[in-house]
Write an enzyme that holds these catalytic residues in place. Structure first.
Site, PDB file in Angstrom:
ATOM      1  N   SER A 238      48.109  19.222 -76.341  1.00 42.36           N
ATOM      2  CA  SER A 238      49.528  19.366 -76.607  1.00 42.36           C
ATOM      3  C   SER A 238      50.089  18.115 -77.246  1.00 42.36           C
ATOM      4  O   SER A 238      49.374  17.358 -77.889  1.00 42.36           O
ATOM      5  CB  SER A 238      50.277  19.721 -75.328  1.00 42.36           C
ATOM      6  OG  SER A 238      51.540  20.251 -75.648  1.00 42.36           O
TER       7      SER A 238
ATOM      8  N   HIS B 169      50.661   8.848 -69.263  1.00 41.29           N
ATOM      9  CA  HIS B 169      51.008   7.662 -68.483  1.00 41.29           C
ATOM     10  C   HIS B 169      52.399   7.146 -68.852  1.00 41.29           C
ATOM     11  O   HIS B 169      52.944   7.497 -69.902  1.00 41.29           O
ATOM     12  CB  HIS B 169      49.960   6.571 -68.702  1.00 41.29           C
ATOM     13  CG  HIS B 169      48.586   6.948 -68.225  1.00 41.29           C
ATOM     14  ND1 HIS B 169      47.973   6.341 -67.150  1.00 41.29           N
ATOM     15  CD2 HIS B 169      47.707   7.896 -68.662  1.00 41.29           C
ATOM     16  CE1 HIS B 169      46.782   6.880 -66.946  1.00 41.29           C
ATOM     17  NE2 HIS B 169      46.596   7.832 -67.860  1.00 41.29           N
TER      18      HIS B 169
ATOM     19  N   ASP C 108      46.333   9.026 -75.426  1.00 37.77           N
ATOM     20  CA  ASP C 108      45.458   8.929 -76.598  1.00 37.77           C
ATOM     21  C   ASP C 108      45.930  10.014 -77.558  1.00 37.77           C
ATOM     22  O   ASP C 108      45.975  11.200 -77.174  1.00 37.77           O
ATOM     23  CB  ASP C 108      44.004   9.220 -76.222  1.00 37.77           C
ATOM     24  CG  ASP C 108      43.352   8.107 -75.429  1.00 37.77           C
ATOM     25  OD1 ASP C 108      44.030   7.114 -75.113  1.00 37.77           O
ATOM     26  OD2 ASP C 108      42.152   8.241 -75.114  1.00 37.77           O
TER      27      ASP C 108
END
Length: 261
Positions: free
Chosen positions: A227, A142, A86
Site C-alpha cells: 500500500s 514506523h 521502506d
C-alpha cells in the site's frame, strides 16, 4: 479501449469481499508453501527478516514480518523527519492553498484526504510526501517523529490499487481508499501519517491502538499486503532533503528532511 477495460476490472476487483477472501487465503496454513516462491518472485531480502523463512507459518505472517535488530538505522538528529517505511517516493511537494498537485497527473485536496478533519487548517500550506510500498518492501510502518499521538481516525473506503496504474488511471484513489490517520504532535508542530489501504489488503492494523505517545522509529502499524503512506507536515515546518525526488527509494529510518523546532 484497453485502459477502459482495465479500469472496469479494477472497479469490480476493489470490493472489500474480494479483499477479505484474499486475506483469508494469505492467513491460511496452506499459504505457507507459497512463501519461498513469493520471496524469490519479489527479490525479498530474507536475511533481514526477524526469523528464518522456514519459521513463518503463513504467507501473511511472512509478509508482515519484523526485521532483525539493527537492520535499519534511525536518524537521530533531533530535527529530522524520518521515513516511516521502506518505499518509493511517488509524490513530493508543497501543498498550495490546501491542494496537493500532480500525484501521477492527479490533484488532491487536504480536506478530502483527511476526511474533512478540523485539523486540515494546519496543513493547507504544508508539505506532502507519498510513499508507495511494493510487495518487495518491508511492510511495517514506523513513527517519522517522536511525540504525543493526539488523534487517530479510521476512514472507511474502497481498496483500489495504489500502484502506477491505480494512481494514474483511477479517480483519486488516495482519498477514496480506506485510511488510518495518525496525528503526532512533536516539538515543533504536528505531522499526519495517512496509511492508505489497497487492493487485496485485508486490513491495516495498529501495533498498539491505545498508545498515547511514540518515539522516532517505533512501530505504529502494518499493512497486510502492499500500500501507500501519505506523510503530511504543517505549514512552513519542513524542508525536504536536497537529493530526494519522485522516483527515489527510501528506507525506514532514513532522514527525509528537517523540521522546524
Amino acid at each position: 479501449m484497453k485502459r477502459w477495460l482495465m479500469r472496469s476490472m479494477t472497479e469490480l476487483s476493489s470490493r472489500k469481499s474480494i479483499s477479505r477472501l484474499t486475506g483469508r487465503l494469505a492467513q491460511s496454513s496452506i499459504s505457507r508453501r507459497f512463501i519461498p516462491t513469493f520471496a524469490r518472485m519479489y527479490s525479498i531480502q530474507v536475511q533481514e527478516a526477524e526469523k528464518p523463512i522456514g519459521e513463518y507459518s503463513t504467507l501473511n505472517e511472512f509478509f508482515t514480518r519484523r526485521l532483525r535488530p539493527g537492520a535499519r538505522a534511525i536518524d537521530e538528529a533531533p530535527d529530522s523527519l524520518v521515513s516511516p517505511v521502506d518505499a518509493l517516493i511517488t509524490g513530493a511537494g508543497v501543498i498550495q492553498a490546501g491542494t496537493i498537485f500532480n500525484i501521477k497527473g492527479q490533484d488532491y485536496t487536504i480536506d478530502e484526504l483527511l476526511n474533512r478533519s478540523p485539523r486540515t487548517a494546519s496543513y493547507v500550506g504544508g508539505f506532502c510526501l507519498v510513499l508507495y510500498l511494493s510487495p518487495t518492501d518491508y511492510h511495517r510502518i514506523h513513527a517519522p517523529v517522536g511525540g504525543a499521538i493526539v488523534e487517530r481516525e479510521h476512514v472507511p473506503g474502497k481498496v483500489y490499487p495504489v500502484n502506477e496504474f491505480g494512481l494514474r488511471h483511477m479517480k483519486r484513489v488516495l482519498s477514496r481508499n480506506e485510511r488510518l490517520i495518525t496525528y503526532i504532535r512533536h516539538a515543533g508542530g504536528e505531522v499526519a501519517v495517512v496509511k492508505v489501504g489497497a487492493m487485496n489488503v485485508s486490513s491495516i492494523k495498529y501495533v498498539d491502538p491505545h498508545a498515547k505517545a511514540t518515539t522516532k522509529g517505533e512501530e505504529l502499524a502494518y499493512f497486510e499486503f502492499g500500500s501507500t503512506v501519505v506523510l503530511l507536515t504543517e505549514d512552513n515546518s519542513f524542508t525536504l532533503r536536497g537529493d530526494l525526488m519522485v522516483g527515489k527509494k527510501v528506507r525506514m529510518g532514513e532522514a527525509l528532511g528537517t523540521l522546524r523546532t
